[in-house]
Write a protein that holds these residues in place. Structure first.
Motif, PDB file in Angstrom:
ATOM      1  N   GLY A  80       0.888  -1.304   0.002  1.00 28.74           N
ATOM      2  CA  GLY A  80       0.044   0.030  -0.109  1.00 28.74           C
ATOM      3  C   GLY A  80       0.707   1.139   0.038  1.00 28.74           C
ATOM      4  O   GLY A  80       1.920   1.208   0.645  1.00 28.74           O
ATOM      5  N   HIS A  81       0.232   2.246  -0.787  1.00 30.38           N
ATOM      6  CA  HIS A  81       1.113   3.633  -1.117  1.00 30.38           C
ATOM      7  C   HIS A  81       0.229   4.582  -0.277  1.00 30.38           C
ATOM      8  O   HIS A  81      -0.917   4.477  -0.559  1.00 30.38           O
ATOM      9  CB  HIS A  81       1.508   3.748  -2.344  1.00 30.38           C
ATOM     10  CG  HIS A  81       1.691   5.315  -2.498  1.00 30.38           C
ATOM     11  ND1 HIS A  81       1.221   6.367  -3.146  1.00 30.38           N
ATOM     12  CD2 HIS A  81       3.083   5.832  -2.209  1.00 30.38           C
ATOM     13  CE1 HIS A  81       1.789   7.383  -3.211  1.00 30.38           C
ATOM     14  NE2 HIS A  81       2.973   7.181  -2.522  1.00 30.38           N
ATOM     15  N   GLY A  85      -1.349   2.739   2.061  1.00 37.19           N
ATOM     16  CA  GLY A  85      -0.382   2.147   2.914  1.00 37.19           C
ATOM     17  C   GLY A  85      -1.045   2.175   4.188  1.00 37.19           C
ATOM     18  O   GLY A  85      -0.856   1.301   5.097  1.00 37.19           O
ATOM     19  N   CYS A 103       3.968  -4.474   2.741  1.00 37.67           N
ATOM     20  CA  CYS A 103       4.740  -3.440   2.026  1.00 37.67           C
ATOM     21  C   CYS A 103       4.252  -2.053   2.067  1.00 37.67           C
ATOM     22  O   CYS A 103       3.350  -2.115   1.673  1.00 37.67           O
ATOM     23  CB  CYS A 103       5.413  -3.987   0.794  1.00 37.67           C
ATOM     24  SG  CYS A 103       6.328  -2.376  -0.088  1.00 37.67           S
ATOM     25  N   VAL A 104       4.853  -1.215   2.957  1.00 37.24           N
ATOM     26  CA  VAL A 104       4.199   0.092   3.288  1.00 37.24           C
ATOM     27  C   VAL A 104       5.199   1.051   2.249  1.00 37.24           C
ATOM     28  O   VAL A 104       6.188   1.157   2.765  1.00 37.24           O
ATOM     29  CB  VAL A 104       4.208   0.212   4.641  1.00 37.24           C
ATOM     30  CG1 VAL A 104       3.660   1.967   4.872  1.00 37.24           C
ATOM     31  CG2 VAL A 104       3.599  -0.852   5.693  1.00 37.24           C
ATOM     32  N   TRP A 199       9.223  -1.468   4.655  1.00 34.60           N
ATOM     33  CA  TRP A 199       8.952  -0.010   4.846  1.00 34.60           C
ATOM     34  C   TRP A 199       9.757   0.978   3.863  1.00 34.60           C
ATOM     35  O   TRP A 199      10.833   1.201   4.249  1.00 34.60           O
ATOM     36  CB  TRP A 199       9.392   0.404   6.161  1.00 34.60           C
ATOM     37  CG  TRP A 199       8.431   1.662   6.444  1.00 34.60           C
ATOM     38  CD1 TRP A 199       7.421   2.392   6.132  1.00 34.60           C
ATOM     39  CD2 TRP A 199       9.008   2.675   7.693  1.00 34.60           C
ATOM     40  NE1 TRP A 199       7.369   3.525   6.685  1.00 34.60           N
ATOM     41  CE2 TRP A 199       7.969   3.536   7.689  1.00 34.60           C
ATOM     42  CE3 TRP A 199       9.994   2.493   8.698  1.00 34.60           C
ATOM     43  CZ2 TRP A 199       8.428   4.633   8.695  1.00 34.60           C
ATOM     44  CZ3 TRP A 199       9.943   3.422   9.614  1.00 34.60           C
ATOM     45  CH2 TRP A 199       9.003   4.441   9.659  1.00 34.60           C
TER      46      TRP A 199
END
Length: 254
Positions: A80-81, A85, A103-104, A199
């Motif tokens: 996520g963005h 995110g 995954c951030v 991250w």
């Protein structure tokens, strides 16, 4: 529960789900999805109030996270963005059995100070007279003062769509404008996600800072931070090759 529009790529391998940020839509991540689709089953999500997904009467990260989790059928690598995110982090915290790894991208589990940037963009988008609009280039010209950067302006205009003989914005701009404070925040929670977390930060962005590390590590103790040079907040579009390589190594390990 908000109906989410999903796009699927790839037929083999472990699942990966990609959640975009504010003003975006799933197709913004198509290039990265295609790079993963030869060995993963990739799902592109249109987040609530964006793209072709349903609109809601208010913004709520918990509802957003639960909507994302409801679209997951098996343990998945969740990516996520920005806004996506934060929703992805909460999905992992609230539904850890569904998130194999997380995954951030260029966001932290914190409440950010108010900025005029996003409200200026929305005000500029809402100010465009869609009934009198003749072309996308006219819209770009009208949005130039609010979004002087051509790249940002082009990104925003991807959400301007033809609607019969007229035009419409895909995002729920009125609600996004009203609830921007919600988007800047992050709900309080004591939950901890024990799975692997990547991250990713843009070196030229202020969304991931050393001062935010304690909050991130408290909720996600198995976190590794990677900073990508030459990138700001939109890391995946500013340095797509490097970002894709970093992300691929992470999801391939699942």
């Amino acid at each position: 529960m908000t109906d989410l529009h999903l796009t699927h790529l790839g037929e083999h391998g472990s699942p990966v789900m990609l959640c975009h940020g504010l003003f975006g839509q799933g197709k913004n991540w198509t290039q990265i999805a295609k790079a993963l689709a030869d060995r993963h089953r990739v799902t592109l999500v249109d987040m609530p109030n964006h793209g072709r997904s349903g609109w809601t009467e208010r913004l709520d990260y918990l509802e957003m996270a639960d909507a994302v989790a409801s679209a997951i059928d098996e343990p998945t690598a969740l990516v996520g963005h920005s806004m996506g995110g934060k929703a992805a982090m909460l999905a992992a915290l609230r539904h850890p059995e569904k998130v194999e790894r997380l995954c951030v991208v260029d966001v932290s589990p914190v409440a950010y100070r108010s900025t005029d940037e996003f409200s200026r963009y929305i005000d500029g988008m809402l100010a465009i007279d869609l009934d009198g609009l003749g072309s996308r280039s006219e819209a770009s010209e009208a949005l130039a003062e609010a979004a002087p950067d051509p790249g940002v302006r082009g990104f925003l205009l991807q959400s301007l769509q033809r609607d019969g003989d007229g035009w419409r914005w895909l995002p729920n701009l009125e609600v996004l404008r009203r609830d921007l404070a919600v988007l800047r925040g992050f709900p309080e929670t004591d939950a901890v996600y024990e799975g692997p977390v990547l991250w990713v930060a843009g070196a030229d962005s202020g969304y991931v800072r050393d001062e935010f590390a304690p909050q991130m590590e408290a909720r996600f103790p198995n976190v590794r931070r990677v900073t990508i040079k030459g990138a700001g907040h939109w890391v995946h579009s500013e340095q797509p090759q490097v970002f894709t390589e970093v992300l691929a190594r992470f999801v391939d390990a699942g």
